[in-house]
Each structure stands twice: as structure tokens, then as C-alpha cells.
Design an enzyme around this catalytic site. Structure first.
Site, short mmCIF file in Angstrom:
data_model
loop_
_atom_site.label_atom_id
_atom_site.label_comp_id
_atom_site.label_asym_id
_atom_site.label_seq_id
_atom_site.Cartn_x
_atom_site.Cartn_y
_atom_site.Cartn_z
N LYS A 33 43.49 38.41 46.38
CA LYS A 33 42.83 37.18 45.99
C LYS A 33 43.55 36.46 44.85
O LYS A 33 43.86 35.27 44.95
CB LYS A 33 41.40 37.52 45.55
CG LYS A 33 40.59 36.34 45.14
CD LYS A 33 39.32 36.80 44.46
CE LYS A 33 39.65 37.30 43.06
NZ LYS A 33 38.45 37.60 42.27
N THR A 34 43.83 37.20 43.80
CA THR A 34 44.49 36.57 42.65
C THR A 34 45.87 36.06 43.03
O THR A 34 46.30 35.01 42.57
CB THR A 34 44.59 37.58 41.49
OG1 THR A 34 43.31 38.16 41.28
CG2 THR A 34 45.04 36.89 40.22
N ASP A 218 36.92 30.64 40.94
CA ASP A 218 37.07 32.05 41.25
C ASP A 218 35.69 32.70 41.25
O ASP A 218 34.78 32.23 40.58
CB ASP A 218 37.96 32.67 40.15
CG ASP A 218 38.39 34.07 40.51
OD1 ASP A 218 38.30 34.43 41.70
OD2 ASP A 218 38.82 34.80 39.61
N GLU A 219 35.52 33.78 41.99
CA GLU A 219 34.25 34.50 42.04
C GLU A 219 33.08 33.56 42.33
O GLU A 219 32.07 33.55 41.62
CB GLU A 219 33.99 35.25 40.72
CG GLU A 219 35.13 36.12 40.25
CD GLU A 219 35.24 37.45 40.99
OE1 GLU A 219 34.55 37.61 42.03
OE2 GLU A 219 36.02 38.29 40.54
N GLN A 249 30.54 41.26 46.73
CA GLN A 249 30.73 41.62 45.32
C GLN A 249 29.88 40.77 44.39
O GLN A 249 30.18 40.64 43.21
CB GLN A 249 32.21 41.48 44.95
CG GLN A 249 33.08 42.49 45.66
CD GLN A 249 34.52 42.44 45.18
OE1 GLN A 249 34.83 42.80 44.06
NE2 GLN A 249 35.41 41.96 46.04
N ARG A 604 37.52 49.89 43.58
CA ARG A 604 38.47 49.80 42.46
C ARG A 604 39.59 50.81 42.61
O ARG A 604 40.64 50.69 42.00
CB ARG A 604 37.79 50.07 41.10
CG ARG A 604 36.72 49.10 40.64
CD ARG A 604 37.12 47.68 40.77
NE ARG A 604 36.67 47.13 42.04
CZ ARG A 604 37.11 46.00 42.55
NH1 ARG A 604 38.02 45.29 41.93
NH2 ARG A 604 36.66 45.57 43.71
#
Length: 674
Positions: A33-34, A218-219, A249, A604
Site C-alpha cells: 500500500k505505502t 490513507d487508511e 483493518q 504484522r
DNA sequence: CTGTCCTATCTTTTT
DNA sequence: GATAGGACAG
């Protein structure tokens, strides 16, 4: 074709190269994503889009910093990177509000109050309304008010509710806001709300629309009401908006985040490009398999499935320990063993937990073995008494009407102004419609106040006022130093702490503030006392311990702060009913958000993942048997036994302590004393 | 007014 | 088990 598309998969490419119009990127955990976001920004700049017309908003400072760094690395145009606006929603709003304070209806020198100040303000509001804390706890009231703000419900709207409790909260909301306003303070939620208000101004709106032609959020699944409004308003016309997120998430529902926003994206912005990133480059197949098995039990979600591109890997481990002490022992043992393996370093390891009370024992074990660690969040530098005191002084200098700060430090160090004087002064202030500071300054007019106390208070207030001229950047350090010596804070520390070591740690903390001021003054050419305080409030990343042993440390943090990060080896601890899922969520029937939290934790891990739970755990200092989390069954693809659900529900029922008995003994005790 | 001792309450999660 | 705030004596 731009060089920023090289090395991306086809979906990623599509996301990066879609620059105009609404774009929704559904990015599963670990799907790059980043990478997509940063490449997209670099790609835009390379294609001649002016950097200053790009606005990228994140939820955490960490994400903002990382984004900035990675874009800077990608694009060689230094000037362009500087022109970008990348930051958290909150920092973006503060900047705008400071700049256009008049149109926004806030004071130019407004202060920002943190959670502690908020609680004090709420207590004050409840006291003014004569609502006893037994009717509603200030904490509860505050969180309700915050949620209302995050849903864009005004105090007025809520007070009109027929429900008695609701109208009580509505009134508390009103008084709380009034108190903050009188003190020239905004809380975190206000920063967003006033920004929405600012954008109601036609002139302002067109100004922001003109400036920010390209938005990136973002998010997106974490967007709450005001944040959504801000995005909507700015992007409505040009519709160049890219939202990136993952409904699986979404873990900030309690903060007013609304998952439906990500599901309704197309409705809101019209015909959109929707890209799904489902190839996970982070974790092994074993880990992704487990993550999928857990999250599929949620009903309200986009149906999607992560595929791992990182090889099979080893099985997820589940460990049962006797109690929390054993758990800490085992986890730290395991980390120590593995850290000896060649090519392994401490930064590869993370211990993740649900609540802030859990890390203690792990810290103990790590310290015992002298393994360096980094505890994210928790009791930070800024929670220390001496730090809060000094910051209150500074806030008072920057904003003399800040009564919360005044009340905190007016008698610290003791200068003969006690509770009775303060209460009387508060009463006078309310009666005469004056600020508290004014009451003290005109103390002679109010015979009900003790003359000596008034004199002392007045001298104190005036001495701070005397410092308010030297608040520009170059003078910042000497201002802080001068303040500390003016109020004789060192004497106060010596007086309060007999132990020499305690004295020196506390004094070190004060020096750390001076240090930070120095750094701040150096970093920004527009530095001032206000910008310094703002920086501390909004970007309060406590990196004071980043200096000693490089950066090679084991990471300890909550599941919430772990989002967006990855580690080679993850220990997810306390996987028990009541903890994960948390008791409060079980009560509220909100299991799905807890499941997403577990999902975040699992995803994670890159290679190693160990989940642990105990047979018994002390809660409230009382030991009780525990039940393994339902998520452990799900992870193995097993049916969750009905007994687990039943026992869990039962456990949540608060064991009603014999209140009657307590009252009797209390009376007896006091009777005896009398 | 200040300092100490006791007790009640707490435990989600963050900008 | 910790800690903040209240009660009470100095």
C-alpha cells in the site's frame, strides 16, 4: 511510461497511473500500500502536476513521516518534495486554523488540550452543572462527548433529546465546550470540527479547492465524520481523490470511524476506478492462511482473500502458559534464543498486546536480561508530572486565558494559594463574568479572598506576563530556561524528592524540554512558543530514547499502534477471552472490531508468529481462570465451542461486589474514629 | 494552607 | 497493583 511503474504488479500499476478522478484502492494487509501511495505521488510530480496542489492525509505522524521520507527517496526533485502537503488530518487542520483563525472563529493563539486537560475540563463542567460523579463518570461523559463530536452531533442537537441521560450529557457537552472556549483551547476533536466550519465559508472553500487539486487519504476506513466532511468538501468539485484503505483493518470504530464510508465511496464521488490489491508480499502462506481463517468470520466486509507471495513458511505457533509471569518468561526466552541466530537482530521482534497494562511484565523480563526494547505509547515523557508542569507554564505564557493550565500550576510550587482561595476565586469569576487571572489581578475588589493569597497569585501571574514578550524562535530556549529558574522549579524537585536519583531523573526531564525547544527553534524558521507547543501536542512522538543503543531494539506495542508495521517475528500475547476480544467489546456485542484487531496483529508477522495465552491471569489484582480466545479456534479452522462463548459471556458479567457490606464497614470505621 | 495516609477506581484502543 | 483524589491532622 513513467519509471515509477517499474517493478509493480498490474493492479499496483493501475492504481499508480490513475491520477485523475476518484480512485479507491482496497489494499489488504502487506500488499504494498505505502509503495503504491509513494510511487503514485512521485509519478504525479514526474508528470508535471505541481507538488503544492497535492494533499496527502494520514492518521498517524509515523505514517506521514514515512510517506515523506519515501517520496523524497523516490523523486530527486527536492523542491517538489518540500512543496507537498503530507500530514495527519490534525496537523493539517491546526495549520489551517492558525492561518485563518478569524474566519474559523478561533483565537489566533489557541492552545490544544490533551486527554488529561480534557478530563479536568469535563470534571469542571459537571461540577458547574452540579451533576455528581456518581450519576455519570467524567471519563464516560467525555468519551460520549468525543464520540458525538466525531459524528458531527452538536451539543444543542443532543440536549434536545427526550432521554434524560442523553440530555444530561448534552448539557455537559455544552458546558465543557464553553469552558474550553473561555480558556481559548481546542481539543483534538475540535481541530477537525472547526476545520469543517472553516470550509463552510465560501471564500475559504474555494481557496482550499483551488490550492489542493489532488487529494490522497490513507487508511480511509478510519475516517470519522468531520474528516470525511473535510475530504468531501475539498474534493467535491475536482473529484481527484484517491482513498486507500482496508475494511478488514478498521479498528477505530470507537473513535467514530465509520466503515460504511469505504463501502460507499463510489456513491459519494461518482464513477470511480476501484483497484483491489490482494497479493501479500509480507507474510508466509501459513500466516496468511491463518489470517484469512480468522477474518472470514466477519460478516460485514468486502469479500476478498489475500494470497501470499512469500513462500510457505513455518506453522503459526500457539502456546499455553500457566500465568502472565510464565508468559513473559517464555516470550522473552524465545526472543533471546532466536536473536542469537545469525542474521537476526532485535528490531526483527515485536511483542503485541491488546491493553496498556500488559507490557509491564515483558519489560521486566527484558530489562532483567538487558535486552534493549522500545515501548511505543503508554506512559510517555509527556505524562510526567514535571513535564506537564513546565508545559502548563509555557502554555499559560502563550495564552494567558488558559485556565486549565493556570489551575494546574498556580500553586506549584506551593505559593500559599490553597483550595479555599481557588474555589472562592472561581466563584467570583463566574459571578463577575471575569477570567480567573483577572480576579486575582483585581483581588483588592473582592474582600472574600485572602489578601496574602491574592498578592502571591498576582505576583505569579504578572511574572509570567512579563515573559510573554520573548516568545519568538531565537528566544525560545532562553525563555524556557528563564521560566524554570523564575519559578524555582529545581528547588521544588529537591524539596519533593528526597532520593537523589529521583531528583536527577526529574531534572533531566526538564532539561529534555529545553533540548526539544532548541531542536524546534533550529528546525523551523518560523518557530515560536506557539509553534513549539503545537508541535508537542500534535506531533508528540516521544523519540527521546532513540539515541543510546542505535535502534536495534525489541518493539512492544498495542495492536492499535502496530497497524501499518511489519516484523520478522511477532508474539501476540494474552490471546484470551476478555482481553482479545476485550471484555468491553464482548459486552457491547462488538466482536467484529476485535476480530479485525486480531487480524491486524496476525498480519504484522513476516515469518514467525506465536500466539500465547494463559490459564490464569490477575485482573484488578485478583487472580482468575482464563478462557482461550475464540480467535484461536478460528485460526485453526475449528468450530468455536459453545462453552467458550457461554463462559466468556458469563465472565464478562461484572461480579457485583457486596456494596452494602462495604458501606457498613466504612461507617463503622469512621464511627470508631469519631 | 500543607502534607500524609487511605480509599476507590480502574483497564480498551489514539490524534 | 498502581494511582489519583479525598479526608484529616498538623
Amino acid at each position: 511510461m513513467s519509471k515509477f511503474l517499474a517493478g509493480l504488479n498490474s493492479e499496483q500499476k493501475r492504481a499508480v497511473s490513475t491520477v485523475k478522478g476518484p480512485l479507491l484502492v482496497l489494499a489488504g494487509a502487506g500488499t504494498g500500500k505505502t509503495r503504491v501511495i509513494t510511487h503514485r505521488i512521485a509519478h504525479m510530480i514526474a508528470n508535471g502536476i505541481p507538488a503544492r496542489s497535492i494533499l496527502a492525509m494520514t492518521f498517524t505522524n509515523r505514517a506521514a513521516t514515512e510517506m515523506k521520507e519515501r517520496v523524497a527517496k523516490l523523486t530527486k526533485k527536492k523542491k517538489a518534495v518540500e512543496d507537498l502537503t503530507i500530514g495527519t488530518f490534525h496537523s493539517f487542520c491546526v495549520k489551517a486554523l492558525r492561518q485563518f483563525s478569524e474566519s474559523a472563529g478561533v483565537r489566533k493563539n489557541f492552545g490544544i488540550c490533551d486527554a488529561d486537560d480534557q478530563l479536568v475540563a469535563m470534571k469542571q463542567a459537571l461540577r458547574q452543572l452540579r451533576i455528581p460523579e456518581t450519576v455519570i463518570q467524567p471519563r464516560v461523559c467525555l468519551s460520549r462527548v468525543s464520540l458525538l463530536k466525531n459524528r458531527l452531533v452538536t451539543a444543542h442537537e443532543y440536549s434536545e433529546s427526550a432521554n434524560e441521560m442523553k440530555s444530561t450529557i448534552g448539557r455537559a457537552y455544552e458546558y465543557y465546550d464553553r469552558g474550553l472556549q473561555a480558556s481559548g483551547l481546542l481539543d483534538f476533536d475540535d481541530l477537525l470540527l472547526y476545520m469543517v466550519k472553516l470550509l463552510e465559508d465560501k471564500k475559504m472553500l474555494s481557496l482550499f479547492r483551488k490550492r489542493y487539486q489532488y487529494l490522497l487519504i490513507d487508511e480511509y476506513q478510519d475516517t470519522n465524520g468531520p474528516q470525511y466532511e473535510i475530504v468531501q468538501r475539498i474534493a467535491k468539485k475536482h473529484r481527484n481523490v484517491c482513498a486507500v484503505g482496508d475494511d478488514d483493518q478498521s479498528i477505530y470504530g470507537w473513535r467514530g470511524a465509520d466503515v460504511s464510508k469505504i463501502l460507499n465511496f463510489e456513491k459519494d464521488f461518482g464513477e470511480s476506478v476501484i483497484v483491489r490489491l490482494e497479493t501479500n508480499y509480507r507474510s508466509t502462506t501459513q500466516i496468511i492462511k491463518g489470517a484469512n481463517l480468522v477474518i472470514r468470520n466477519n460478516s460485514s466486509r468486502h469479500d476478498k482473500k489475500l494470497k501470499s507471495a512469500a513462500g510457505n513458511g513455518s506453522e503459526i505457533k500457539i502456546v499455553r502458559l500457566d500465568d502472565e509471569e510464565e508468559e513473559a518468561l517464555h516470550v522473552v526466552d524465545d526472543i533471546e534464543d532466536k536473536s542469537w541466530e545469525p542474521g537476526s537482530s532485535l528490531r526483527d521482534f515485536a511483542i503485541l498486546f491488546r491493553t496498556q497494562v500488559q507490557p509491564r511484565l515483558f519489560e521486566q523480563q527484558l530489562r532483567r536480561r538487558q535486552i534493549p526494547y522500545r515501548l511505543v505509547g503508554g506512559m510517555s515523557f509527556f505524562d510526567r508530572k514535571e513535564v506537564r508542569d513546565i508545559l502548563s507554564y509555557l502554555r499559560l505564557i502563550a495564552n494567558p486565558s488558559d485556565e486549565l493550565s493556570l489551575l494546574r500550576v498556580i500553586n506549584t510550587p506551593p505559593r500559599g494559594i490553597g483550595d479555599s482561595t481557588i474555589n472562592k476565586a472561581l466563584a467570583v469569576a463566574a459571578e463577575q463574568q471575569l477570567g480567573l487571572a483577572d480576579v486575582f489581578k483585581r483581588g483588592a475588589d473582592f474582600p472574600s479572598l485572602s489578601a496574602t493569597a491574592v498578592k502571591s497569585a498576582r505576583a505569579f501571574i504578572e511574572s509570567l506576563e512579563g515573559m510573554s514578550h520573548r516568545t519568538s524562535g531565537p528566544e525560545l530556549v532562553s525563555l524556557v530556561k528563564g521560566l524554570v529558574s523564575e519559578v524555582k522549579y529545581k528547588d521544588e524537585i529537591v524539596r519533593c524528592y528526597k532520593d537523589e536519583r529521583a531528583c536527577s531523573t526529574r531534572w533531566d526531564a526538564i532539561n529534555e524540554i529545553v533540548n526539544m525547544a532548541e531542536i524546534h527553534a533550529r528546525q523551523r524558521n518560523d518557530a515560536s512558543l506557539i509553534s513549539f507547543l503545537e508541535d508537542l501536542a500534535i506531533n508528540a512522538t516521544d523519540d527521546s530514547d532513540d539515541d543510546d543503543s542505535g535502534d536495534d531494539k525489541v518493539t512492544l506495542m498495542t495492536l492499535h499502534s502496530a497497524k501499518g508495521l511489519e516484523f520478522k517475528d511477532v508474539h501476540l500475547v494474552g490471546v484470551e477471552e476478555g482481553l482479545l476480544p476485550h471484555a468491553r467489546s464482548i459486552e457491547d456485542g462488538d466482536i467484529e472490531e476485535e476480530r479485525r484487531l486480531a487480524y491486524v496483529g496476525i498480519t504484522r508477522a513476516q515469518k514467525g508468529l506465536t500466539l500465547s495465552y494463559t490459564r490464569s491471569r490477575a485482573r484488578y489484582g485478583q487472580r482468575a481462570a482464563t478462557i482461550p480466545s475464540r480467535f484461536l479456534y478460528e485460526l485453526k479452522g475449528k468450530q468455536v465451542p459453545d462453552e467458550v462463548i457461554a463462559a466468556s459471556a458469563k465472565m464478562v458479567e461484572p461480579p457485583p461486589p457486596a456494596k452494602k457490606k462495604k458501606k457498613v464497614t466504612r461507617r463503622r470505621k469512621s464511627a470508631r474514629k469519631r
